[in-house]
Design a protein around this motif. Structure first.
Motif, PDB file in Angstrom:
ATOM      1  N   ILE A 185      -5.380  15.657   4.063  1.00 43.81           N
ATOM      2  CA  ILE A 185      -4.006  16.135   3.929  1.00 43.81           C
ATOM      3  C   ILE A 185      -3.988  17.605   4.336  1.00 43.81           C
ATOM      4  CG2 ILE A 185      -4.258  16.733   1.454  1.00 43.81           C
ATOM      5  CD1 ILE A 185      -1.257  15.795   1.189  1.00 43.81           C
ATOM      6  N   MET A 186      -2.926  18.007   4.996  1.00 49.84           N
ATOM      7  CA  MET A 186      -2.853  19.384   5.472  1.00 49.84           C
ATOM      8  C   MET A 186      -1.404  19.859   5.379  1.00 49.84           C
ATOM      9  SD  MET A 186      -4.318  20.694   9.141  1.00 49.84           S
ATOM     10  CE  MET A 186      -6.002  20.116   9.116  1.00 49.84           C
ATOM     11  N   GLY A 187      -1.229  21.124   5.019  1.00 55.68           N
ATOM     12  CA  GLY A 187       0.100  21.729   5.022  1.00 55.68           C
ATOM     13  C   GLY A 187       0.447  22.243   6.404  1.00 55.68           C
ATOM     14  N   THR A 188       1.535  22.977   6.496  1.00 54.76           N
ATOM     15  CA  THR A 188       2.018  23.431   7.808  1.00 54.76           C
ATOM     16  C   THR A 188       1.504  24.821   8.168  1.00 54.76           C
ATOM     17  OG1 THR A 188       3.976  24.444   6.819  1.00 54.76           O
ATOM     18  CG2 THR A 188       4.158  22.135   7.504  1.00 54.76           C
ATOM     19  N   SER A 189       0.749  25.418   7.245  1.00 49.32           N
ATOM     20  CA  SER A 189       0.327  26.797   7.478  1.00 49.32           C
ATOM     21  C   SER A 189      -0.934  26.884   8.331  1.00 49.32           C
ATOM     22  CB  SER A 189       0.095  27.478   6.114  1.00 49.32           C
ATOM     23  OG  SER A 189      -0.554  28.691   6.270  1.00 49.32           O
ATOM     24  N   GLY A 190      -1.761  25.852   8.289  1.00 54.82           N
ATOM     25  CA  GLY A 190      -3.013  25.886   9.050  1.00 54.82           C
ATOM     26  C   GLY A 190      -3.899  27.005   8.549  1.00 54.82           C
ATOM     27  N   LEU A 191      -4.324  27.881   9.462  1.00 53.01           N
ATOM     28  CA  LEU A 191      -5.160  29.018   9.075  1.00 53.01           C
ATOM     29  C   LEU A 191      -4.298  30.213   8.704  1.00 53.01           C
ATOM     30  CD1 LEU A 191      -7.721  28.636  11.996  1.00 53.01           C
ATOM     31  CD2 LEU A 191      -7.826  27.607   9.713  1.00 53.01           C
ATOM     32  N   GLY A 192      -2.996  29.976   8.561  1.00 57.64           N
ATOM     33  CA  GLY A 192      -2.078  31.059   8.201  1.00 57.64           C
ATOM     34  C   GLY A 192      -1.042  31.321   9.284  1.00 57.64           C
ATOM     35  N   ASN A 193      -1.274  30.765  10.479  1.00 57.59           N
ATOM     36  CA  ASN A 193      -0.360  31.021  11.600  1.00 57.59           C
ATOM     37  C   ASN A 193       0.261  29.751  12.164  1.00 57.59           C
ATOM     38  OD1 ASN A 193      -0.517  33.898  11.788  1.00 57.59           O
ATOM     39  ND2 ASN A 193      -2.628  33.625  12.518  1.00 57.59           N
ATOM     40  N   ILE A 239       2.216  -2.248  -6.585  1.00 58.59           N
ATOM     41  CA  ILE A 239       1.503  -1.592  -5.479  1.00 58.59           C
ATOM     42  C   ILE A 239       0.026  -1.945  -5.617  1.00 58.59           C
ATOM     43  CG2 ILE A 239       0.814   0.654  -4.536  1.00 58.59           C
ATOM     44  CD1 ILE A 239       3.613   1.667  -5.627  1.00 58.59           C
ATOM     45  N   ASP A 240      -0.536  -2.561  -4.591  1.00 59.75           N
ATOM     46  CA  ASP A 240      -1.915  -3.030  -4.681  1.00 59.75           C
ATOM     47  C   ASP A 240      -2.928  -1.917  -4.458  1.00 59.75           C
ATOM     48  OD1 ASP A 240      -1.464  -6.038  -4.902  1.00 59.75           O
ATOM     49  OD2 ASP A 240      -0.230  -5.485  -3.180  1.00 59.75           O
ATOM     50  N   LYS A 241      -2.659  -1.100  -3.448  1.00 55.64           N
ATOM     51  CA  LYS A 241      -3.596  -0.030  -3.095  1.00 55.64           C
ATOM     52  C   LYS A 241      -2.827   1.267  -2.892  1.00 55.64           C
ATOM     53  CE  LYS A 241      -6.348  -3.377  -0.431  1.00 55.64           C
ATOM     54  NZ  LYS A 241      -7.760  -3.324  -0.869  1.00 55.64           N
ATOM     55  N   SER A 242      -3.460   2.375  -3.258  1.00 58.66           N
ATOM     56  CA  SER A 242      -2.864   3.681  -3.004  1.00 58.66           C
ATOM     57  C   SER A 242      -3.874   4.575  -2.300  1.00 58.66           C
ATOM     58  CB  SER A 242      -2.433   4.351  -4.315  1.00 58.66           C
ATOM     59  OG  SER A 242      -1.294   3.718  -4.847  1.00 58.66           O
ATOM     60  N   VAL A 243      -3.371   5.369  -1.372  1.00 53.23           N
ATOM     61  CA  VAL A 243      -4.209   6.382  -0.722  1.00 53.23           C
ATOM     62  C   VAL A 243      -3.759   7.719  -1.302  1.00 53.23           C
ATOM     63  CG1 VAL A 243      -5.061   7.305   1.450  1.00 53.23           C
ATOM     64  CG2 VAL A 243      -4.233   4.927   1.337  1.00 53.23           C
ATOM     65  N   ILE A 244      -4.484   8.201  -2.304  1.00 57.25           N
ATOM     66  CA  ILE A 244      -4.038   9.387  -3.041  1.00 57.25           C
ATOM     67  C   ILE A 244      -4.413  10.665  -2.293  1.00 57.25           C
ATOM     68  CG2 ILE A 244      -4.083   8.220  -5.267  1.00 57.25           C
ATOM     69  CD1 ILE A 244      -6.766   9.478  -5.875  1.00 57.25           C
ATOM     70  N   SER A 245      -3.616  11.691  -2.518  1.00 53.41           N
ATOM     71  CA  SER A 245      -3.888  12.976  -1.866  1.00 53.41           C
ATOM     72  C   SER A 245      -3.585  14.101  -2.833  1.00 53.41           C
ATOM     73  CB  SER A 245      -3.035  13.134  -0.600  1.00 53.41           C
ATOM     74  OG  SER A 245      -1.676  12.859  -0.877  1.00 53.41           O
ATOM     75  N   VAL A 304       0.850  -1.200   0.000  1.00 47.86           N
ATOM     76  CA  VAL A 304       0.000   0.000   0.000  1.00 47.86           C
ATOM     77  C   VAL A 304       0.883   1.246   0.000  1.00 47.86           C
ATOM     78  CG1 VAL A 304      -1.801   1.273   1.232  1.00 47.86           C
ATOM     79  CG2 VAL A 304      -1.768  -1.235   1.337  1.00 47.86           C
ATOM     80  N   ASP A 305       0.558   2.172  -0.867  1.00 47.72           N
ATOM     81  CA  ASP A 305       1.284   3.439  -0.979  1.00 47.72           C
ATOM     82  C   ASP A 305       0.431   4.537  -0.330  1.00 47.72           C
ATOM     83  OD1 ASP A 305       2.620   5.728  -1.735  1.00 47.72           O
ATOM     84  OD2 ASP A 305       2.576   5.304  -3.891  1.00 47.72           O
ATOM     85  N   VAL A 306       0.901   5.078   0.807  1.00 47.26           N
ATOM     86  CA  VAL A 306       0.100   6.114   1.487  1.00 47.26           C
ATOM     87  C   VAL A 306       0.551   7.533   1.141  1.00 47.26           C
ATOM     88  CG1 VAL A 306      -0.391   4.567   3.427  1.00 47.26           C
ATOM     89  CG2 VAL A 306       1.497   6.227   3.613  1.00 47.26           C
ATOM     90  N   HIS A 307       1.629   7.644   0.372  1.00 49.95           N
ATOM     91  CA  HIS A 307       2.122   8.990   0.036  1.00 49.95           C
ATOM     92  C   HIS A 307       2.236   9.083  -1.483  1.00 49.95           C
ATOM     93  CE1 HIS A 307       5.147  12.448   1.082  1.00 49.95           C
ATOM     94  NE2 HIS A 307       4.483  12.707  -0.011  1.00 49.95           N
ATOM     95  N   THR A 308       1.155   9.465  -2.136  1.00 45.14           N
ATOM     96  CA  THR A 308       1.104   9.497  -3.590  1.00 45.14           C
ATOM     97  C   THR A 308       0.079  10.560  -3.987  1.00 45.14           C
ATOM     98  OG1 THR A 308       0.702   8.139  -5.559  1.00 45.14           O
ATOM     99  CG2 THR A 308      -0.500   7.507  -3.564  1.00 45.14           C
ATOM    100  N   HIS A 309       0.521  11.480  -4.836  1.00 41.63           N
ATOM    101  CA  HIS A 309      -0.268  12.689  -5.064  1.00 41.63           C
ATOM    102  C   HIS A 309      -0.957  12.704  -6.416  1.00 41.63           C
ATOM    103  CE1 HIS A 309       1.463  14.436  -1.489  1.00 41.63           C
ATOM    104  NE2 HIS A 309       2.690  14.247  -1.937  1.00 41.63           N
ATOM    105  N   ILE A 310      -1.986  13.516  -6.458  1.00 39.88           N
ATOM    106  CA  ILE A 310      -2.675  13.732  -7.728  1.00 39.88           C
ATOM    107  C   ILE A 310      -3.129  15.195  -7.814  1.00 39.88           C
ATOM    108  CG2 ILE A 310      -4.946  13.008  -6.815  1.00 39.88           C
ATOM    109  CD1 ILE A 310      -4.889  11.630  -9.905  1.00 39.88           C
TER     110      ILE A 310
END
Lengths: 363, 363
Positions: free
Chosen positions: A153-161, A79-85, A4-10
């Motif tokens: 999935i979330m970046g490090t900025s949050g609401l900007g702070n 890879i059988d399954k992917s969790v795309i983000s 399983v691939d948990v880090h794969t983007h689209i």
């Protein structure tokens, strides 16, 4: 034994369409001097108008948006399954009034892509973080009802702070309530000045190899220090790139906390959950680290039952045009096989069983 | 079985005198509201005139400058030999015309302190890096003749443009020629903006726990990418804090180099010595990492024959007034004993034998 691939983007079609409608970073554009290919520019530093358009951002081809290419890549690498983000920068850049609807549209698009390949594709949803908190919480509740969604999935900025912002508490509460895991992923890196005057001579190496993991480490340490996991003890976070550098620096972080006069005076040292406990209770790590040295540190920090294989596809493709298999993927496969050479059962856990158990990928 | 501390700092009397003569960072000052204690302010961020003087910098007591206290600390922690080094920011801040003479005066002072305790104290010298290259090279040659000197300590700034600056080549050549090791130590950290708006609430934790190791990692990666070790194959560098984060990120750095189109086009990928080879040939690591997770990664990256125990004294003292032994020191002792619980001989190498062999501390 599934992989399983948990880090794969689209960049799903609805997102590419949004990026094509823009003229400032992030955007997708076909420049006049290269009419047959489009370029994706996601970082301000990649948008220097004084350079030829062919060195701005990167070419964006079907491997970025065509789900059939994702499946072909999975087949090639067994890879059988992917969790795309959704790939960075997600929806961080949108005006508040557009974010809610864009998130719905894109999350529905991604859920629909998963539906085309039953049992093979799952996804992390995207939150409209620039919208009011109630809009974000509504989307968290909606995602909990979408068939293929397994967190956000979330970046490090949050609401900007940043992710230590107390204004995120209602959002953390909603994620915890709906048992939605956060896949924490870097995007913003560090200020270009830290890489020195010769940084351009090294291509993208310094921001990619160091800026990304350092950004993740700073973000998660701010979460730790602000007590997010003391308030939300069941909030789970999957850290990209094996935690940035958290497993290696956890001892130093703990030591600095214990020796800080200011924190002691404030009473913030007593009673808190320490970084080792959180690493083993609330944090999951992907196995995108390209070496058995790093992978073993990640395992020693969090446990072999908390690591999950990943590829970072479609990034880090082979440079050789004729290459079929991806070096970057094989480096991560190799690290797992080397780290667990005496324990194939644990290797299998990291390759797939952990993801199936943690993310409930049973169907 | 000797125990040797290779990471232990001193502000010798000549250096304190220099810092007392200054009114801008770095400086030592006795503020009117605390007439009985002096404070050491070494970072611009610690010099905020709007805060009470008692929260500017840190109190500087005899543990910073009195060599007898260093010996007492060594005795308490069963440390047989120490290789002392001037603490940051060394002489980076001096005008060119003063640096050469200051370096001579301070290096002679430190060599003299070592002479007071035969067989127990050695030192890394300090270079006048703001002076012309010929002055720096003259001091390298002079240090090679001083009895207790075993290399030089250096920050990440170099001549002001980082350690990948080609103008450093004559200095690297001189260090290589005289078999002088560089002890590479952070000081400048990262821009305060990367820690976010709430950073002050966490005391010094973020810059100390993350900024320092990240600064080291960026500096050493710039050395790698600029080919310093392809040009100076016998240049040895001891990295502070177990390499910052280099052992953990080495795989990602290698992967980013191999996948960088710009470096490939320039031809910089073929024929270079890779990060793993340099980690095992030119780089030594101290064992100041406060956890067996980090220590094992450092060992896996460089080898148990290349790690050396350290304390970072006089920094990270116990917060409890009555404490005798230092938690920070015991954390590093504990990491070694845990990492090598099945191999006491390797533990002994890291505790002292490696330093005696590598730094020639036989007398």
């Amino acid at each position: 034994m599934p992989t399983v691939d948990v880090h794969t983007h689209i960049y799903p079609p609805t997102f590419v369409e949004l990026l094509r409608s823009r003229t400032t970073v992030p955007y997708v554009r076909t420049f006049p001097d290269t009419p047959n290919s489009s370029r994706l520019v996601i970082l301000p530093g990649e948008d220097d108008p004084s350079t030829p358009s062919t060195s701005r951002g990167r070419p964006i081809g079907p491997e970025y948006y065509d789900i059939a290419q994702k499946i072909a890549f999975m087949d090639m690498h067994k890879i059988d399954k992917s969790v795309i983000s959704l790939a960075n920068p997600w929806l961080d850049f949108l005006p508040a009034e557009e974010a809610g609807e864009a998130a719905q549209r894109i999350n529905d698009d991604v859920d629909g892509l998963c539906a085309k390949y039953p049992g093979r594709l799952y996804a992390f949803g995207t939150l409209p973080l620039s919208a009011p908190a109630e809009t974000v919480i509504k989307e968290i509740e909606r995602l909990a009802g979408l068939k293929h969604m397994r967190g956000v999935i979330m970046g490090t900025s949050g609401l900007g702070n940043g992710l230590d912002d107390p204004a995120l508490d209602p959002i953390y509460a909603a994620l915890e309530k709906h048992s939605q895991l956060i896949f924490l992923h870097p995007h913003y890196g560090l200020p270009a000045s830290v890489y020195g005057p010769r940084a351009n001579e090294y291509g993208h190496v310094l921001p990619l190899a160091l800026g990304f993991p350092l950004e993740t480490t700073i973000a998660v340490t701010r979460m730790l220090l602000s007590g997010v996991w003391d308030r939300f003890t069941s909030l789970n976070v999957l850290l990209a790139h094996s935690g940035g550098t958290l497993p290696f620096l956890a001892g130093r972080i703990e030591s600095c906390v214990k020796h800080d006069g200011h924190l002691k005076k404030k009473g913030n040292i007593q009673g808190r959950r320490d970084v080792w406990e959180i690493l083993k209770t609330n944090i999951y790590l992907d196995a995108v680290i390209y070496s058995d040295v790093g992978l073993k540190a990640a395992i020693n920090a969090s446990g072999a039952d908390r690591l999950m294989f990943g590829t970072d596809h479609p990034f880090f493709p082979p440079l050789e045009e004729k290459a079929k298999e991806w070096h970057s993927v094989n480096a991560n496969y190799g690290a797992i096989s080397s780290a667990f050479k005496d324990d194939q059962s644990q290797a299998q856990d990291v390759l797939g069983n952990n993801a199936i158990r943690i993310l409930k990928l049973h169907d």
